[in-house]
Motif scaffolding. Structure first.
Motif, short mmCIF file in Angstrom:
data_model
loop_
_atom_site.label_atom_id
_atom_site.label_comp_id
_atom_site.label_asym_id
_atom_site.label_seq_id
_atom_site.Cartn_x
_atom_site.Cartn_y
_atom_site.Cartn_z
N LEU A 168 0.84 -1.19 0.00
CA LEU A 168 0.00 0.00 0.00
C LEU A 168 0.88 1.24 0.00
CD1 LEU A 168 -1.42 -2.19 2.28
CD2 LEU A 168 -3.27 -0.55 1.94
N ARG A 169 0.26 2.35 -0.35
CA ARG A 169 0.99 3.63 -0.34
C ARG A 169 0.08 4.69 0.26
NH1 ARG A 169 5.40 6.08 -3.25
NH2 ARG A 169 5.09 8.32 -3.54
N ILE A 170 0.67 5.58 1.03
CA ILE A 170 -0.11 6.66 1.63
C ILE A 170 -0.49 7.68 0.57
CG2 ILE A 170 1.81 8.19 2.27
CD1 ILE A 170 0.31 8.51 5.04
N GLU A 171 -1.58 8.39 0.82
CA GLU A 171 -2.06 9.40 -0.10
C GLU A 171 -1.01 10.49 -0.33
OE1 GLU A 171 -5.48 10.91 1.94
OE2 GLU A 171 -4.33 11.50 3.70
N ARG A 185 -4.79 18.24 3.32
CA ARG A 185 -6.19 18.64 3.22
C ARG A 185 -7.07 17.81 4.17
NH1 ARG A 185 -7.61 22.04 -1.00
NH2 ARG A 185 -5.94 22.45 -2.52
N GLY A 186 -6.75 16.52 4.29
CA GLY A 186 -7.52 15.67 5.20
C GLY A 186 -7.40 16.12 6.64
N ALA A 187 -6.20 16.55 7.03
CA ALA A 187 -6.00 17.05 8.39
C ALA A 187 -6.68 18.40 8.59
CB ALA A 187 -4.51 17.16 8.70
N LEU A 188 -6.67 19.22 7.56
CA LEU A 188 -7.30 20.54 7.67
C LEU A 188 -8.81 20.45 7.75
CD1 LEU A 188 -5.11 22.51 5.12
CD2 LEU A 188 -5.20 22.90 7.59
N THR A 199 -2.43 9.96 9.54
CA THR A 199 -1.68 8.80 9.06
C THR A 199 -2.34 7.49 9.46
OG1 THR A 199 0.35 10.11 9.28
CG2 THR A 199 0.61 7.73 9.06
N PHE A 200 -3.03 7.47 10.60
CA PHE A 200 -3.65 6.24 11.09
C PHE A 200 -4.96 5.92 10.37
CE2 PHE A 200 -1.94 7.64 15.49
CZ PHE A 200 -0.64 7.31 15.10
N ARG A 201 -5.51 6.86 9.65
CA ARG A 201 -6.82 6.65 9.03
C ARG A 201 -6.68 5.70 7.84
NH1 ARG A 201 -10.76 10.02 10.85
NH2 ARG A 201 -12.00 9.65 8.97
N PRO A 202 -7.39 4.59 7.85
CA PRO A 202 -7.22 3.60 6.77
C PRO A 202 -7.46 4.17 5.38
CG PRO A 202 -8.41 2.62 8.61
CD PRO A 202 -8.30 4.08 8.91
#
Length: 225
Positions: free
Chosen positions: A9-12, A19-22, A99-102
Motif C-alpha cells: 500500500l501507499r499513503i495518499e 487537506r484531510g488534516a485541515l 496517518t492512522f486513518r485507513p
C-alpha cells in the motif's frame, strides 16, 4: 514476507494528506495548502511519504530510532512537521493522526489479487514493516487481513530492518526456514537485510499507486507460477 508502505500500500499524496488534516483543524486557501504541502514533503514529515531532503541535526537521533517505539515515531514526525513552518504548530498532531486513518492508504492495483492467489496456493504470508503504529486496521479496512498470517512490526519487537532479527522473527512465526521465504519490498537498504539470513529478495519500485499497476504479479512466478 512483504513490506508494507511502498510495497503493498501507499499513503495518499502529501497535499491530500494535508487537506484531510485541515478538514478537522481549519482551512487554508489553495496557494497556502500547496506551499505547506511542498514544505512538508521536503522535510519528510509524512510517514510513508517522501524522505527528508535533509534531517535537521537536532532530530538526527529521533530519525534514526523512529521505528523502534511508538513514542519515538510520533515525536519524530510531529517534529519534522513543525520544522516545515506550519500555520499552527498544533496541526502537526492532526497530520500525524491522519496517518492512522485507513482511507489515507491505498493498495497497489495488484495487491489484493497477488495476496489472494498466494492464499489459494497455501503460501503463508507475513507483513514485515519498519513502523511506529499499528497498521492492522488499515489491512482490515481494505479487506486484506484474511490474506496475512503474521504481522511483524518493528516498534512491537524493538528491532527494525535491515537487522536480520526482524526477518528471523517473521520466519519463525511462519514456521519456515529463511531460505524458503521470499522477501518482497521497495527499500534497497532495509528490505535486502533479509538476504543475511539466506532469504531471496524481490524489490519493487515505491511509485504512486496509479503508476505501478502490476509490479507484485511477478512474485507469483517467483514462487512457482
Amino acid at each position: 514476507m512483504f513490506d508494507f508502505s511502498g510495497t503493498l500500500l501507499r499513503i495518499e499524496p502529501v497535499e491530500q494528506w494535508l487537506r484531510g488534516a485541515l478538514d478537522v483543524h481549519g482551512g487554508l486557501d489553495d496557494s497556502e495548502i500547496a506551499a505547506c504541502a511542498d514544505r512538508l514533503g521536503r522535510m519528510g514529515a509524512q510517514p510513508g511519504g517522501p524522505t527528508p531532503h535533509e534531517v535537521p541535526p537536532h532530530l538526527a537521533d529521533l530519525w534514526r530510532d523512529r521505528d523502534l517505539t511508538d513514542e519515538c515515531h510520533r515525536a519524530c514526525y510531529t517534529a519534522l512537521a513543525r520544522e516545515a513552518g506550519l500555520p499552527d504548530p498544533a496541526l502537526a498532531d492532526a497530520l500525524y493522526e491522519r496517518t492512522f486513518r485507513p482511507e489515507a492508504w491505498h493498495p497497489y492495483p495488484d495487491t489484493h489479487d497477488v495476496l489472494a492467489a498466494l492464499r489459494r496456493r497455501g503460501v503463508p504470508t507475513a507483513v514485515v514493516s519498519n513502523i511506529g503504529w499499528d497498521l492492522r486496521p488499515v489491512f482490515a479496512f481494505h479487506d486484506l487481513t484474511q490474506y496475512v498470517d503474521v504481522f511483524v512490526l518493528s516498534y512491537e519487537i524493538g528491532a527494525k530492518k535491515p537487522d536480520p532479527q526482524i526477518f528471523h522473527v517473521a520466519c519463525d512465526a511462519l514456521g519456515l526456514s529463511p531460505d524458503t521465504v521470499l522477501m518482497v519490498g521497495d527499500d534497497r537498504e532495509a528490505d535486502t537485510g533479509a538476504a543475511a539470513l539466506g532469504c531471496p529478495v524481490h524489490l519493487v519500485d515505491p511509485l504512486p499507486v496509479g503508476a505501478r499497476p502490476d509490479s507484485l504479479t511477478p512474485v507469483l512466478d517467483l514462487l512457482g507460477g
